[in-house]
Structures are given as structure tokens and as C-alpha cells.
Write a protein that holds these residues in place. Structure first.
Motif, PDB file in Angstrom:
ATOM      1  N   THR A   1       0.844  -1.184   0.000  1.00 25.92           N
ATOM      2  CA  THR A   1       0.000   0.000   0.000  1.00 25.92           C
ATOM      3  C   THR A   1       0.885   1.241   0.000  1.00 25.92           C
ATOM      4  O   THR A   1       2.083   1.162   0.265  1.00 25.92           O
ATOM      5  CB  THR A   1      -0.901   0.014   1.247  1.00 25.92           C
ATOM      6  OG1 THR A   1      -0.095  -0.265   2.401  1.00 25.92           O
ATOM      7  CG2 THR A   1      -1.998  -1.030   1.130  1.00 25.92           C
TER       8      THR A   1
ATOM      9  N   GLU B   1       0.791   3.838   2.018  1.00 28.30           N
ATOM     10  CA  GLU B   1       1.218   4.132   3.387  1.00 28.30           C
ATOM     11  C   GLU B   1       1.093   2.829   4.159  1.00 28.30           C
ATOM     12  O   GLU B   1       0.418   1.906   3.713  1.00 28.30           O
ATOM     13  CB  GLU B   1       0.290   5.168   4.042  1.00 28.30           C
ATOM     14  CG  GLU B   1       0.180   6.466   3.289  1.00 28.30           C
ATOM     15  CD  GLU B   1       1.323   7.418   3.546  1.00 28.30           C
ATOM     16  OE1 GLU B   1       2.175   7.110   4.403  1.00 28.30           O
ATOM     17  OE2 GLU B   1       1.383   8.460   2.883  1.00 28.30           O
ATOM     18  N   GLY B   2       1.721   2.767   5.320  1.00 29.23           N
ATOM     19  CA  GLY B   2       1.498   1.624   6.174  1.00 29.23           C
ATOM     20  C   GLY B   2       0.010   1.492   6.475  1.00 29.23           C
ATOM     21  O   GLY B   2      -0.713   2.493   6.557  1.00 29.23           O
TER      22      GLY B   2
ATOM     23  N   GLN C   1       3.632  -4.075   7.750  1.00 28.13           N
ATOM     24  CA  GLN C   1       2.206  -3.764   7.929  1.00 28.13           C
ATOM     25  C   GLN C   1       1.736  -4.109   9.342  1.00 28.13           C
ATOM     26  O   GLN C   1       0.928  -3.383   9.932  1.00 28.13           O
ATOM     27  CB  GLN C   1       1.367  -4.515   6.892  1.00 28.13           C
ATOM     28  CG  GLN C   1       1.677  -4.119   5.443  1.00 28.13           C
ATOM     29  CD  GLN C   1       1.237  -2.706   5.073  1.00 28.13           C
ATOM     30  OE1 GLN C   1       1.162  -1.832   5.920  1.00 28.13           O
ATOM     31  NE2 GLN C   1       0.945  -2.502   3.790  1.00 28.13           N
TER      32      GLN C   1
ATOM     33  N   SER D   1       3.011  -1.378  11.532  1.00 30.88           N
ATOM     34  CA  SER D   1       2.279  -0.137  11.255  1.00 30.88           C
ATOM     35  C   SER D   1       0.931  -0.156  11.964  1.00 30.88           C
ATOM     36  O   SER D   1       0.533   0.824  12.613  1.00 30.88           O
ATOM     37  CB  SER D   1       2.086   0.013   9.740  1.00 30.88           C
ATOM     38  OG  SER D   1       1.244   1.104   9.449  1.00 30.88           O
TER      39      SER D   1
END
Lengths: 348, 368
Positions: free
Chosen positions: B178, B180-181, B235, B238
């Protein structure tokens, strides 16, 4: 803290340098430029997070040779110095090169010349391979430089062919390649961008080291440079077995793509890589730790390190007190002594 | 949130010895025209002209996988690509392997279309309508993932709520890569909508942003495939660090196609450093391993293959998440796992095997 009856080599201790320290080692042009312009000191961007300062940052004031002697060298036969100065973050090629050379000259005069138990990692410019090769050739004349330092955070895996001149020069001159935590390449520190806290970034640092292992093994550089050795410093290591398994698993299916990888990738990891012990992200139970040591599958990869002056709540004592740990002596000193060619008298 | 031990959970009426819930099966459109009946006419021209680079939106060509495409050779139907023929799916997979429930998702269709923007929303909505009408309502064994515009959190939330009339959608499909995280607030509206229906978010291999490796782009295909766990680890951290699980306590993630062996070491490091670096994540009130164990689950394909089979048993003990691992075959992709051969007795005991093949997923997903 440590048992002094048997030898010990500390494979990862830190010192810190500032721009002012470097002034005697640069030309008049650079002295004036560095003093009169706004060029800030290079460094890893993670240093801006407040918790970095309290947990891991190496500050010059924390470290003097006297303190290192008391805290480390009283117990250790040798210590391997790391002086990270962020030269990879300097985009100006000539400033990068002159800075790397200055750091190495400062290391020689202020540390190596002052205590015969010290060995050092030479700072080089991975972003400018030709300059890095020149610096390798220069420092190789001093056998107290035992390796070159490359930061883990990088725009490409170190097996990428752009780095091969550096790797070849290191091998040619008998220097190991040490990849260590941190770095300021301009690239974000995770595969999905910038992290929201130093804590998050710190926990993902192993993925950087995993990238470099994968990149180096698949690149074929070890067929080109069979005497090359890679040290992962301050990397953690309890994550290693699953990476080796997945490399082997995929290699069985797709080895045609990398025909120069002749044996299972894990065999290259075990032959060409060493890892320092701190930080030791230990499993939750002794049984799980015992299993993990089996999964590592080699008693000749781990090298004792304090990661001085970084503070951890636990670590080497827990590892070295594993019952029936046959590799205790190798971890304490034998593996590092063999890797770096250090003369350690058995029995201290 | 689905909790409770197996002993107290009701045994599903659909269970029988050998029955399987397959949590990762891929279906396909036969041709792009298949979606047009579900797409407003004014979007047809733009849809016809969506240009996706053959090597993905980055344009990079990273090595070469060992096959021309990603499919099992024997899974090609008379017409259309593998996965596009319900009859062949029944014959070759559902009937043959006693698959009581299959969780379908047309991942490649999502990856060929915009991940945000108005056209992206329209195409994704058409895809979900097609999915419901032509698959989920055609066979009682089929359940689905809601496809979403992965980079448009609010658009994803709207689509999740729009599909609420179809209870055969039991999860939401995100890509693991993605912009962003996944902990970034831009994705939170999607999570809130999924949690309203107690649907987990599935994060599956694929996506357009970021690299596979923490240190730059891979050079060879093998590097890109080996390094996926790095993306999954990023991820997980994050999400854990974002605090989203405090905001949405019943939010759950299924990490698909990432393996599991990398998870214990991540938990060990996260717990140790949580004790020394609390200041930067003062909102985390418990060891991160507890958050991971409560909010994440995994599918089996590809299951990690340690050098000795018993090592996997030890890794699963380190992981300590035996209720949160679900069987997945990845049909019809080339690295398909046969449910009758996966998870040998040297890796797991019979009871655990049965939980992974059926009961864990039965309890985890909001099946009607």
C-alpha cells in the motif's frame, strides 16, 4: 558481568565523532566550507525521534577511551569499533569522500593508536563506489582496519551490481564487509514508507538486514569473491531461520533464474555471514530458545557483542548461560578471532 | 469479535470428516466485457481504455517467475482464463477436495484496475455486483471477499456498506503493498465499515506501491518472492503502532500468502523494545505480541518449509496462535496447496490439522 577466565572479543562497540573533530583531517578549503556554510552534520533521520536519544543514540559525551577501557576492555581482549557518521547521506560527492577519509584518520589517531586492543571499521561512501574503492585501498595499508562499514538502510540491496566494485575491493584487501543498523540513504526505512515512531522503525530494522542477505546471496557475488565475508552488526539474529527456509524453499522452485547459486541459499548464509549478539531479541521461553539455536543450524555465526554504549535490559548473559551451549567459546571469541585474524591467548 | 475455545464453540453443521474451508481461492472474469452489465454505460469507454502496464504500475521488470503466467497448467478452462469457469472450479476443486466453503476473490481483476478515483470506485462496485450475482448466488459453498479501492479508504467504506445486503461476503480484500502503512488513518474508514459487519480485512500479496524489500527494489524475481514477509512485518508494525485497535477493538486482519514463520521473531523484538522504548509508543498498554495474537490471523499457503518438518512444529509453538491459522489452497495458481497433502503428521497433530482445515476459519469469519 562477564566471566574473565576465558577470552572475550567484543565485536560491536561504538564511538562517535563530530564535525569539529574532523577539521584537522581536511584541507583548508573544506575547513572553511564546513565552518562557513549551513551544511549540517550527516546522520540517520531516525535520530530526530525523541526515544532514539534515550534508548540507542551514541553521543560523543557518552564515550571516551577511558570509559571504554573500564566498561569493555577490562574484560575483552579486543573490541571492534564502529563509528557511524552518515557519510552515505551526503549527496555532494567530494564532501562525502573527504568526510569518510577524515573519520578514518581520526579513528586511527584517537582510538587505534591509543590502545592496541582496538580494531576498527572503515567508513566508506557506498553511494559513490569509485571513491569507496579509493578509500578501501587507502585504509587497507593499516591492518587495524579489519572491515568496512555499510549502513543497513540503503537504496538497494548490497548484492546489487552497483556495489560490486566495493565488495571486490574489500575482498582483494582482506577487509570484511560489516553492515550495521541505521543509515540515511533518502529511501524510507520500510517497504511501505516512513514509520510513525522510532519504535516502529526499530522493530523493522531486521527487514533491512534480511534484504541485504537475500540480495547478496542471490547476486552471485560469493561465486565471484569466495573470500568475501559479511558481518551483520546490531542486526538482531533471532529472525534468521525463517529467512533461510524461505530462500531455500523458493530456490528449489526457481533456481533457474539464478544459476550461479549452486547450493541451497542457506548454505551461503552459513558460510559467508556472521552476526553480532546484541540486541538479542530472545524468545519467550528457554525451550523456544533451544529450538531457535537448532534452527540457526551453525555454531559458527554468532559473535559476542555488547553494542556498547547502548543499553539493553538483557542479552548476552541469557544467551551464554543456555545449558549445554557447545558454541559458548565460539560466540565469546573463537569465531571473531578467526574472522579477523586476531591473536588471542587461550585462557586469557 | 469471535472468541472462545473450540470446546465451547458449536460444531458447524457443515462439518464432516475431511471437510475443508479454503480461505484463498481466486476467480476471474472471462473477459473485461463481463463487468459491463454491472457498470454504468457512461464509464464503459474509460473502462475499456484503462491501461495497466504489463509489469505493474511501477514499470519495473523484476526478474522472471518460472512460468509464463501464475496458473496451474491443468486449470485452464475451454474458454477464458483459469478461475473463470464455475463448472471447472466445482469439478477440479470443490468436489474433489471436499471443500465445504471456499472464500473467493478475483485478486487479479483488482490489480488490473484503478485503486482510487471515481472510475476505480465504479469498477470495484461492478466487480462486487458481478461477484454476488454470478458466483456467490450460484453455489452454497461459495463465499466472497468484498473488493475495495485499496487507496481510497472512504470509497472502500462506502462499498463495504453498499454490499451489506449480501451476507455471503465475509471479508474485505486489501493488498499487502500500500502507499502508506496500513495503520495510516487514510485507511481507517474502511476498517470501521468492516468492523460494523465483524468482517476481517484480508491482506493478500499484490499492490502497486512501495518495494518488496526494505532496502530498495529486488533485482531477481526470487528476491521479490522471498522478501514478501518483510512487507507483512512492516504492515503488522504499522497497524500495532497506529493505535487503531484501541479505536476499533473488533478489527481483525488475515494475512494471506505471507507464511507464518517470520512472526515469532517480530513479536520477540517488539516486546523487548516495547520495554525499553515505551516513551515513543506510550499508547500501547500491553506487550505488542498480545495485540498481534488478538488481532491477526494467517493462511497456510505458502506454508513455510523449514529444513526439518519438526522445526515447523516448534515454530508454531513459538507463534502460539493455533486458533488463528486457516487453510488456503490459492487455487488456481501454480503454487497451489493440496488440502489432502498439506500439514503432515510430522508438522502438526491430527486435531490441529482439523482445526486449521476447518474449525478455525468456521469460527473466525462471519458466516451466515
Amino acid at each position: 558481568m562477564t566471566n574473565t577466565s576465558t577470552p572475550l572479543i567484543d565485536s560491536d562497540v561504538h564511538c562517535a565523532v563530530t564535525r569539529d573533530d574532523l577539521m584537522p583531517y581536511v584541507s583548508e578549503y573544506w575547513r572553511e566550507t564546513l565552518e562557513t556554510t549551513n551544511q549540517r552534520e550527516p546522520g540517520s533521520p531516525a535520530m530526530t525521534y525523541p526515544d532514539w536519544n534515550t534508548a540507542l543514540r551514541t553521543r560523543k559525551g557518552d564515550l571516551s577511551l577511558d570509559r571504554l577501557r573500564t566498561d569493555v576492555l577490562d574484560d575483552a581482549s579486543y573490541a571492534i569499533l564502529y563509528c557511524y557518521y552518515g557519510v552515505e547521506a551526503v549527496t555532494h560527492p567530494y564532501r562525502a569522500e573527504v568526510t569518510a577519509t577524515a573519520v578514518n584518520r581520526w579513528l586511527q589517531e584517537h582510538w587505534l593508536d591509543q590502545d592496541s586492543r582496538l580494531r576498527a571499521s572503515a567508513v566508506v561512501t557506498p553511494q559513490y563506489p569509485e571513491m569507496a574503492v579509493r578509500e578501501i585501498e587507502r585504509v587497507a595499508e593499516d591492518p587495524r582496519f579489519v572491515q568496512i562499514l555499510l549502513p543497513a538502510r540503503a537504496p538497494a540491496g548490497y548484492g546489487h551490481q552497483q556495489y560490486w566494485p566495493i565488495l571486490r575491493a574489500a575482498e582483494r584487501h582482506g577487509l570484511r564487509v560489516a553492515i550495521t543498523a541505521g543509515g540515511g540513504s533518502g529511501a524510507p526505512p520500510t517497504p511501505v514508507g516512513w514509520a510513525g515512531s522510532f519504535y516502529e522503525e526499530y522493530n523493522l530494522a531486521p527487514t533491512l538486514f534480511q534484504s541485504h542477505i537475500l540480495s547478496l546471496v542471490m547476486s552471485g557475488i560469493f561465486a565471484e569473491c569466495p573470500d568475501l565475508r559479511v558481518v551483520l552488526a546490531e542486526s538482531g539474529w533471532t529472525w534468521l531461520p525463517p529467512l533461510m527456509w524461505r530462500m531455500d524453499q523458493e530456490w528449489k522452485a526457481v533456481h533457474r533464474e539464478v544459476p550461479w547459486v549452486k547450493d541451497a541459499p542457506s548454505s551461503y548464509v552459513r558460510s559467508f555471514f556472521k552476526l553480532t549478539t546484541q540486541p538479542f531479541d530472545s524468545p519467550e521461553s528457554p525451550a523456544h530458545l533451544r529450538a531457535l539455536l537448532d534452527h540457526i543450524g551453525s555454531d559458527d555465526m554468532l559473535m559476542y557483542s555488547s553494542d556498547y554504549p547502548h543499553k539493553y535490559l538483557h542479552g548476552n548473559d541469557e544467551l551464554l548461560s543456555v545449558p549445554a551451549l557447545e558454541s559458548r567459546e565460539k560466540i565469546r571469541w573463537r569465531t571473531a578471532a578467526a574472522l579477523y585474524g586476531l591473536d588471542v591467548r587461550d585462557g586469557g | 469479535m469471535t472468541t472462545g475455545s473450540l470446546a465451547t464453540a458449536k460444531v458447524s453443521r457443515q462439518w464432516s470428516p475431511g471437510a475443508v474451508i479454503d480461505c484463498d481461492v481466486h476467480n476471474e472474469i472471462k473477459s473485461r466485457d463481463d463487468l459491463k452489465p454491472y457498470l454504468a454505460r457512461r464509464w464503459h469507454e474509460a473502462y475499456d481504455n484503462v491501461a495497466v502496464l504489463p509489469s505493474g504500475q511501477t514499470g519495473l521488470v523484476v526478474g522472471a517467475r518460472p512460468h509464463r503466467d501464475i496458473f496451474r497448467r491443468d486449470a485452464v478452462p475451454a474458454e477464458g482464463p483459469p478461475g473463470s469457469d464455475l463448472g471447472l472450479l466445482r469439478e477440479q476443486h470443490l468436489d474433489r477436495y471436499n471443500v465445504a466453503r471456499a472464500l473467493l476473490h478475483p485478486v487479479l481483476v483488482v490489480l488490473r484496475n484503478p485503486t482510487y478515483g471515481i472510475l476505480g470506485r465504479e469498477v470495484i462496485s461492478a466487480l462486487n455486483r458481478w461477484m454476488q450475482a454470478e458466483w456467490l448466488e450460484q453455489d452454497d459453498r461459495l463465499f466472497g471477499a468484498v473488493s475495495v479501492t485499496v487507496e481510497d479508504g472512504q470509497g472502500a467504506a462506502d462499498e463495504i456498506r453498499r454490499t451489506a445486503d449480501c451476507d455471503r461476503f465475509v471479508k474485505v480484500m486489501m493488498t499487502i503493498q500500500t502507499r502508506e502503512g496500513l495503520g495510516h488513518p487514510r485507511y481507517w474508514p474502511m476498517y470501521e465499515a468492516a468492523a460494523e459487519r465483524d468482517m476481517p480485512i484480508a491482506a493478500h500479496v499484490g499492490g502497486f506501491s512501495g518495494t518488496h524489500m526494505a532496502a530498495g527494489w529486488p533485482v531477481y524475481w526470487i528476491e521479490s518472492h522471498v522478501s514478501y514477509p518483510q512487507v507483512y512485518a512492516a504492515q503488522v508494525m504499522s497497524l500495532v503502532c497506529s493505535g487503531v485497535f484501541d479505536r476499533i477493538p473488533n478489527l481483525r486482519f488475515v494475512l494471506e500468502e505471507g507464511g507464518v514463520a517470520w512472526v515469532p521473531a517480530l513479536m520477540w523484538r517488539a516486546d523487548h523494545s516495547w520495554r525499553t522504548m515505551r516513551a515513543g509508543v506510550a499508547h500501547l498498554q500491553e506487550p505488542p505480541s498480545q495485540i498481534i495474537r488478538r488481532h491477526f490471523a494467517f493462511t497456510t499457503q505458502p506454508l513455510d518449509e523449514p529444513e526439518k518438518p519438526e522445526y515447523l512444529r516448534e515454530v508454531l509453538a513459538q507463534l502460539d496462535m493455533m486458533d488463528s491459522i486457516f487453510f488456503a489452497s490459492d487455487y488456481p495458481h501454480w503454487d497451489f496447496d493440496d488440502p489432502s497433502r498439506v500439514l503432515t503428521s510430522r508438522q502438526v497433530d491430527d486435531h490441529t490439522r482439523e482445526r486449521i482445515l476447518f474449525h478455525n476459519a468456521d469460527r473466525f469469519f462471519p458466516f451466515p
